[in-house]
Design an enzyme around this catalytic site. Structure first.
Site, PDB file in Angstrom:
ATOM      1  N   HIS A 245      -3.772 -20.482  -9.843  1.00 55.14           N
ATOM      2  CA  HIS A 245      -2.567 -20.050  -9.114  1.00 55.14           C
ATOM      3  C   HIS A 245      -1.150 -20.704  -9.466  1.00 55.14           C
ATOM      4  O   HIS A 245      -0.171 -19.883  -9.416  1.00 55.14           O
ATOM      5  CB  HIS A 245      -2.866 -20.286  -7.755  1.00 55.14           C
ATOM      6  CG  HIS A 245      -3.744 -19.495  -7.211  1.00 55.14           C
ATOM      7  ND1 HIS A 245      -5.332 -19.678  -7.128  1.00 55.14           N
ATOM      8  CD2 HIS A 245      -3.522 -17.928  -6.745  1.00 55.14           C
ATOM      9  CE1 HIS A 245      -5.737 -18.639  -6.608  1.00 55.14           C
ATOM     10  NE2 HIS A 245      -5.059 -17.677  -6.363  1.00 55.14           N
TER      11      HIS A 245
ATOM     12  N   ASP B 116      -1.227 -12.994  -1.954  1.00 51.81           N
ATOM     13  CA  ASP B 116      -1.872 -14.217  -2.703  1.00 51.81           C
ATOM     14  C   ASP B 116      -0.854 -14.318  -3.912  1.00 51.81           C
ATOM     15  O   ASP B 116      -0.593 -13.523  -4.698  1.00 51.81           O
ATOM     16  CB  ASP B 116      -3.263 -13.780  -3.126  1.00 51.81           C
ATOM     17  CG  ASP B 116      -3.875 -14.596  -4.176  1.00 51.81           C
ATOM     18  OD1 ASP B 116      -3.307 -15.677  -4.540  1.00 51.81           O
ATOM     19  OD2 ASP B 116      -5.108 -14.561  -4.195  1.00 51.81           O
TER      20      ASP B 116
ATOM     21  N   LYS C  23      -5.991  -6.069   1.975  1.00 48.64           N
ATOM     22  CA  LYS C  23      -6.004  -7.149   2.024  1.00 48.64           C
ATOM     23  C   LYS C  23      -4.832  -8.238   2.040  1.00 48.64           C
ATOM     24  O   LYS C  23      -3.819  -7.548   2.443  1.00 48.64           O
ATOM     25  CB  LYS C  23      -7.050  -7.736   0.681  1.00 48.64           C
ATOM     26  CG  LYS C  23      -8.216  -6.883   0.545  1.00 48.64           C
ATOM     27  CD  LYS C  23      -9.552  -7.820   1.012  1.00 48.64           C
ATOM     28  CE  LYS C  23      -9.718  -9.284   1.190  1.00 48.64           C
ATOM     29  NZ  LYS C  23     -10.733  -9.800   0.306  1.00 48.64           N
TER      30      LYS C  23
ATOM     31  N   CYS D 252      -1.231 -15.362  -7.064  1.00 45.33           N
ATOM     32  CA  CYS D 252      -1.546 -14.837  -8.160  1.00 45.33           C
ATOM     33  C   CYS D 252      -0.977 -13.540  -8.481  1.00 45.33           C
ATOM     34  O   CYS D 252      -0.963 -13.101  -9.771  1.00 45.33           O
ATOM     35  CB  CYS D 252      -2.969 -15.018  -8.640  1.00 45.33           C
ATOM     36  SG  CYS D 252      -4.347 -14.125  -7.772  1.00 45.33           S
ATOM     37  N   TYR D 253      -1.233 -12.621  -7.276  1.00 46.04           N
ATOM     38  CA  TYR D 253      -0.562 -11.253  -7.833  1.00 46.04           C
ATOM     39  C   TYR D 253       0.774 -11.167  -7.939  1.00 46.04           C
ATOM     40  O   TYR D 253       1.322 -10.133  -8.300  1.00 46.04           O
ATOM     41  CB  TYR D 253      -1.204 -10.413  -6.523  1.00 46.04           C
ATOM     42  CG  TYR D 253      -2.618 -10.546  -6.366  1.00 46.04           C
ATOM     43  CD1 TYR D 253      -3.532 -10.103  -7.436  1.00 46.04           C
ATOM     44  CD2 TYR D 253      -3.455 -10.974  -5.141  1.00 46.04           C
ATOM     45  CE1 TYR D 253      -4.910 -10.386  -7.190  1.00 46.04           C
ATOM     46  CE2 TYR D 253      -4.417 -10.954  -5.040  1.00 46.04           C
ATOM     47  CZ  TYR D 253      -5.461 -10.763  -5.995  1.00 46.04           C
ATOM     48  OH  TYR D 253      -6.822 -10.728  -5.911  1.00 46.04           O
TER      49      TYR D 253
ATOM     50  N   ASP E 274      -2.547 -19.790  -3.739  1.00 41.44           N
ATOM     51  CA  ASP E 274      -2.816 -18.362  -3.254  1.00 41.44           C
ATOM     52  C   ASP E 274      -1.753 -18.278  -1.917  1.00 41.44           C
ATOM     53  O   ASP E 274      -0.786 -17.704  -2.071  1.00 41.44           O
ATOM     54  CB  ASP E 274      -4.395 -18.512  -2.886  1.00 41.44           C
ATOM     55  CG  ASP E 274      -4.615 -17.118  -1.960  1.00 41.44           C
ATOM     56  OD1 ASP E 274      -3.682 -16.678  -1.311  1.00 41.44           O
ATOM     57  OD2 ASP E 274      -5.790 -17.088  -1.582  1.00 41.44           O
TER      58      ASP E 274
ATOM     59  N   ASP F 187      -4.229 -24.919  -7.455  1.00 43.32           N
ATOM     60  CA  ASP F 187      -5.249 -24.985  -8.669  1.00 43.32           C
ATOM     61  C   ASP F 187      -4.411 -24.386  -9.705  1.00 43.32           C
ATOM     62  O   ASP F 187      -3.104 -23.745  -9.696  1.00 43.32           O
ATOM     63  CB  ASP F 187      -6.591 -24.080  -8.419  1.00 43.32           C
ATOM     64  CG  ASP F 187      -6.068 -22.747  -8.193  1.00 43.32           C
ATOM     65  OD1 ASP F 187      -5.967 -22.104  -8.960  1.00 43.32           O
ATOM     66  OD2 ASP F 187      -6.448 -22.279  -6.829  1.00 43.32           O
TER      67      ASP F 187
ATOM     68  N   HIS G 235      -7.831  -2.568  -7.968  1.00 47.32           N
ATOM     69  CA  HIS G 235      -7.406  -3.995  -7.758  1.00 47.32           C
ATOM     70  C   HIS G 235      -6.288  -4.566  -8.541  1.00 47.32           C
ATOM     71  O   HIS G 235      -6.208  -4.269  -9.875  1.00 47.32           O
ATOM     72  CB  HIS G 235      -8.663  -4.821  -8.015  1.00 47.32           C
ATOM     73  CG  HIS G 235      -8.517  -6.349  -7.334  1.00 47.32           C
ATOM     74  ND1 HIS G 235      -7.670  -7.320  -8.290  1.00 47.32           N
ATOM     75  CD2 HIS G 235      -8.914  -6.977  -6.268  1.00 47.32           C
ATOM     76  CE1 HIS G 235      -7.998  -8.476  -7.495  1.00 47.32           C
ATOM     77  NE2 HIS G 235      -8.315  -8.023  -6.356  1.00 47.32           N
TER      78      HIS G 235
ATOM     79  N   ARG H  82      -5.142  -5.952  -3.362  1.00 46.84           N
ATOM     80  CA  ARG H  82      -5.868  -4.536  -2.878  1.00 46.84           C
ATOM     81  C   ARG H  82      -5.603  -4.100  -1.264  1.00 46.84           C
ATOM     82  O   ARG H  82      -5.258  -4.961  -0.571  1.00 46.84           O
ATOM     83  CB  ARG H  82      -7.344  -4.669  -3.185  1.00 46.84           C
ATOM     84  CG  ARG H  82      -8.199  -5.633  -2.762  1.00 46.84           C
ATOM     85  CD  ARG H  82      -9.490  -5.555  -2.875  1.00 46.84           C
ATOM     86  NE  ARG H  82     -10.534  -6.940  -2.940  1.00 46.84           N
ATOM     87  CZ  ARG H  82     -11.367  -7.149  -2.580  1.00 46.84           C
ATOM     88  NH1 ARG H  82     -12.284  -6.054  -2.302  1.00 46.84           N
ATOM     89  NH2 ARG H  82     -12.234  -8.196  -2.762  1.00 46.84           N
TER      90      ARG H  82
END
Ligand code: FPP
Ligand code: ZN
Length: 479
Positions: free
Chosen positions: A383, A302, A299, A304-305, A373, A380, A241, A296
């Site tokens: 993020h 997003d 998936k 935040c990655y 995201d 939020d 992850h 991952r």
């Protein structure tokens, strides 16, 4: 003629996963900029307003489970301000310091709120928040951190296999290792005893995919009649992850001076950088020209990655794995399986910095302020920070200066020389050797989109990192 947006490859076998992927691409398609070089401008003011509103309101009551994340909320907010170049006034700084100090546990470390048990994750968030708003002297927070007790707390949760529990009676998680290592670097609390076994634990979290999972099977199982030695090597527990991968790789980077001071031996822990790099590269969604990262396999992308995965490339370059300035001199001395690979033809073109900026600016920004995201989700503070930090990582080529790194390890390969003082000095210099060549930033769109550079390991600005470390490295190490 209209450009045809690229969609991700798809066999005709439909599953829930392929449906979600198609739905996400359809939504993202609506956020494509008219021209690839003109992304939506960064709405600084509305993001600042969003962060302030969110901080004042605190977590809504339905988020009662987030009560233990108060230091995180403050860190996400303050660090978002820092990457956007906004400083707090002295009154608000003092309020923040007093709030943070109420989270310190009487037996060392910080909890998630007043009266809560000490835990490695809020300890990192509280110390980083103090790096941003705190200062030396009475009431400034820095000198009120009880480093002696914090060190004892850290040693009390250390396991015999190099892992750490995140708190007393809690689980092992590599996020905790990262949080502990950042804290001990910032506060000058490094000792060989504390670091012993950590490299082996990090190595054991790498999965067959190349990314890292949260933990691995322990060396010993706790049986009522006494611990039982398990088979080695320890298999990783769980799936690779992006979040755990960042924590593992950043920990590995922090451990470089320690590893360089160890006696060279065949047993020396090593990572498989070939599979790691392949996995990281595959996490970047190339679909429809918005190059966000997923966390991952199979998936969805997003925001935040952008930091957790996008931030890994600067870390890899510091190890000489992907191209950056000083690559040839900077190469980590490696074990056999790392030496087999030639990295000479690998450079920054492995990830698309412009496409990541496009994702963050066009899909990550919520029209009402804050970042998210993906659309149509709400924004939020978490993020918001990791999208902005990812934007910063995409814009700046912050690299570890080879000259200073050479000086750190030069002539220190004798095990007898691996003393406290040398380790301490080596880690101090190593942490502060990150730099960016003037005029090399790659900002997509207007200059108003430009973020401040952030420390690739700590996610603090260099100014905040240097000030805090300069203060604590004048003091003695707790023992
Ligand atoms: C899965 O969420 C998320 C995790 C398994 C943990 C992620 C860890 C981090 C982001 C690192 C945090 C770092 C520190 C220092 C505390 P999900 O299933 O909602 O998301 P996904 O579908 O993208 O995997
Ligand atoms: Zn996310």
């Amino acid at each position: 003629m209209m450009r045809q947006p690229r969609r991700s490859p798809h066999d005709s076998y439909e599953t829930e996963t392929t449906d979600h992927q198609t739905e996400t691409e359809t939504i993202l398609l609506k956020h494509l900029p008219l021209s690839p070089d003109s992304p939506s401008p960064l709405q600084r003011d509305s993001h600042l307003q969003f962060l302030i509103r969110n901080l004042i309101q605190g977590f809504p009551s339905r988020y009662i489970s987030q009560d233990a994340s108060q230091p995180w909320l403050l860190y996400w907010t303050l660090q978002s301000f820092s990457v956007m170049g906004v400083a707090l006034d002295p009154n608000n700084k003092q309020k923040a310091i007093d709030t943070i100090m109420a989270w310190q546990h009487p037996d060392g470390g910080f909890g998630g709120g007043p009266g809560q048990a000490a835990h490695l994750l809020p300890t990192y968030a509280a110390v980083c928040a103090l790096a941003i708003v705190g200062r030396p002297g009475p009431g400034g927070g820095w000198d009120q951190i009880d480093r002696e007790k914090m060190y004892k707390f850290f040693m009390s949760i250390k396991q015999s296999d190099g892992a750490f529990l995140v708190a007393h009676h809690a689980e092992v998680d590599v996020r905790g290792t990262y949080c502990l290592l950042v804290t001990v670097h910032l506060l000058n609390m490094l000792t060989p005893e504390l670091l012993e076994g950590i490299p082996g634990f990090i190595m054991s979290c790498q999965t067959y995919e190349g990314g890292f999972s949260s933990a691995s099977q322990p060396y010993f199982s706790a049986e009522p009649e006494g611990p039982i030695l398990l088979d080695s090597p320890r298999p990783p527990l769980g799936e690779a992850h992006g979040g755990y991968t960042f924590c593992s790789l950043a920990s590995w980077v922090m451990l470089q001076p320690y590893l360089a001071l160890q006696k060279p031996s065949l047993q020396r822990p090593s990572l498989n950088f070939k599979t790691l790099l392949r996995w990281l590269v595959q996490m970047q969604g190339s679909e429809i020209e918005l190059g966000g990262f997923k966390g991952r396999t199979n998936k969805l992308v997003d925001g935040c990655y952008s930091w957790w995965v996008g931030g890994c490339f600067a870390l890899l370059s510091s190890l000489g794995i992907v191209g950056a300035h000083g690559r040839d001199d900077n190469r980590e001395s490696s074990t056999a399986h790392e030496e087999d690979e030639s990295w000479d033809d690998i450079d920054d073109s492995l990830w698309d910095r412009a496409a990541l900026q496009r994702y963050i600016l066009c899909a990550g920004q919520h029209p009402a302020g804050g970042l998210r995201d993906k659309p149509p989700k709400a924004a939020d503070s978490y993020h918001t920070l990791y999208c902005l930090a990812g934007l910063s990582a995409a814009q700046h080529n912050v690299f570890l200066s080879s000259t200073r790194l050479d000086a750190i390890v030069h002539g220190w390969r004798t095990p007898a020389e691996c003393k406290h003082e040398q380790l301490r000095q080596a880690c101090f210099s190593h942490s502060l050797s990150w730099t960016e060549e003037e005029g090399t930033s790659r900002v997509l769109g207007a200059q108003n989109n430009r973020m401040n550079a952030t420390h690739p390991v700590f996610n603090l600005t260099m100014t905040h990192t240097e000030a805090m470390m300069a203060h604590f490295y004048k003091q003695t190490i707790p023992s």
